[in-house]
Every structure is written in structure tokens, then in C-alpha cells.
Motif scaffolding. Sequence first.
Motif, PDB file in Angstrom:
ATOM      1  N   TRP A  34      10.605   1.464  -8.719  1.00  0.00           N
ATOM      2  CA  TRP A  34       9.207   1.054  -8.733  1.00  0.00           C
ATOM      3  C   TRP A  34       8.338   2.276  -8.451  1.00  0.00           C
ATOM      4  CZ3 TRP A  34       7.146  -3.359 -10.447  1.00  0.00           C
ATOM      5  CH2 TRP A  34       7.948  -4.500 -10.510  1.00  0.00           C
ATOM      6  N   LYS A  36       4.027   3.664  -8.591  1.00  0.00           N
ATOM      7  CA  LYS A  36       2.614   3.298  -8.647  1.00  0.00           C
ATOM      8  C   LYS A  36       1.851   4.459  -9.292  1.00  0.00           C
ATOM      9  CE  LYS A  36      -1.372   2.529  -5.658  1.00  0.00           C
ATOM     10  NZ  LYS A  36      -1.850   2.592  -4.259  1.00  0.00           N
ATOM     11  N   TYR A  87       1.285  -0.616 -11.408  1.00  0.00           N
ATOM     12  CA  TYR A  87       2.665  -0.623 -10.911  1.00  0.00           C
ATOM     13  C   TYR A  87       3.624  -0.655 -12.093  1.00  0.00           C
ATOM     14  CZ  TYR A  87       0.788  -1.204  -6.275  1.00  0.00           C
ATOM     15  OH  TYR A  87       0.110  -0.982  -5.100  1.00  0.00           O
TER      16      TYR A  87
END
Lengths: 112, 115
Positions: A34, A36, A87
Amino acid sequence: SQELEQSPQSLIVQEGKNLTINCTSSKTLYGLYWYKQKYGEGLIFLMMLQKGGEEKSHEKITAKLDEKKQQSSLHITASQPSHAGIYLCGAPFNFGNEKLTFGTGTRLTIIP
Amino acid sequence: KAGVTQTPRYLIKTRGQQVTLSCSPISGHRSVSWYQQTPGQGLQFLFEYFSETQRNKGNFPGRFSGRQFSNSRSEMNVSTLELGDSALYLCASSLSGGTGRETQYFGPGTRLLVL
């Protein structure tokens, strides 16, 4: 079709509320990242999940990996303006290969 | 430790020209990957370099090339620029790579505009 589908594509949330972003793979997941991204800038690493059932937390962000469902979720608790951004989930589909395949992203807006 | 750095941050070129972008990885990192990000196609893998050798390659035409130096710094070159090459070019570094299981740290990107 996309190998990694993210939902929702965009999310507008009032400050202080919780939210969840999902990332679903059409292929077997060997791990999931993940990141951002602030608009037009680089990617900031959030978390890497490697094993089914793994759950990691950093500050108010928690991510889980469900290998059976080939899915990962990112949950933000008590959202703040600093959480706003895009994201992205990414996965390595070829072992021995650094190539990450990314989802299309979820744009998160936090309303004060 | 300093993060991944990319230069220049912004670039404007015209069709037919060529461009060279530079990436300095995190100190000690030997694997450098390049990605192209556009609104239409999202983030797409260009290639990865390790020990001055291209180890993996994405599906981009031969106009896109790269190299890596002995200090792990990497450059990518795009020749005969087309309007569609306008994008944010991101590089990422990892320790040694080769497994897809090491965290890749991204730089701030170079925004290329082709007129």
C-alpha cells in the motif's frame, strides 16, 4: 481488465470518520503493498503484507491481507486532513521480478 | 538516510526531441526500477536495473531505454518524444530486489510535458 481493482475510486469523508478502501486481485497474491500519493508527487510507502491473514498497523491506518479472497483492505480510523490523497495498492505477480502491478487508485478527500 | 532523489523535477520538451532523466537511489540500495504514470494508463512498469544490468523490462517501445552506473544511480532516456510520453516518471529503489518482496521506495518523480 485490471489485475488489481480498487474500490471505491473516490471517497469523500468527514474528518473524524472511519473509512475502508479495498483492493481485489484477479491473480494469486504473493504479497501486497500500500502506497499513498499526493497529487503529482511520489509514492509514500505505507505497508507491505506478505502472508495470508497478515494485518499491520501504522498510526491510524490498518491493512489486512486475505489470500483466499485475493483481497486486501486498508482501514483508516478517525480520519484527519493529513490522510487526504490517492491510495494505491501494488502487487508483484512474478516471483523473482521487481515489477509491481498497481491498482488504479482511490482518491480520498477529507472534509473538515 | 536520504530518500530517492530524481532530477529534474519538471521538464518541457517538444515532439521529436530526446530526454534523459536521472535517479539516485537510497544509499546502499542496488535495485532501481522506473515507472510511468499517466491519467489514462495509471502506473506502469518500465524496467529495472541491478548491478548495471537491466534485469526486467515492461511493455514499452525501444524508444525508452535506461542504464545504471556502478554507484547504482540510474538514468532513463526517451528518444523521439511523442505527445503521449507526457507523464510523471517515477523511480523506485530497493536493497537488492529480485524477489518482488522487498519494499520499493519511490522518488518524487519527474513530470515531463511534451508539446
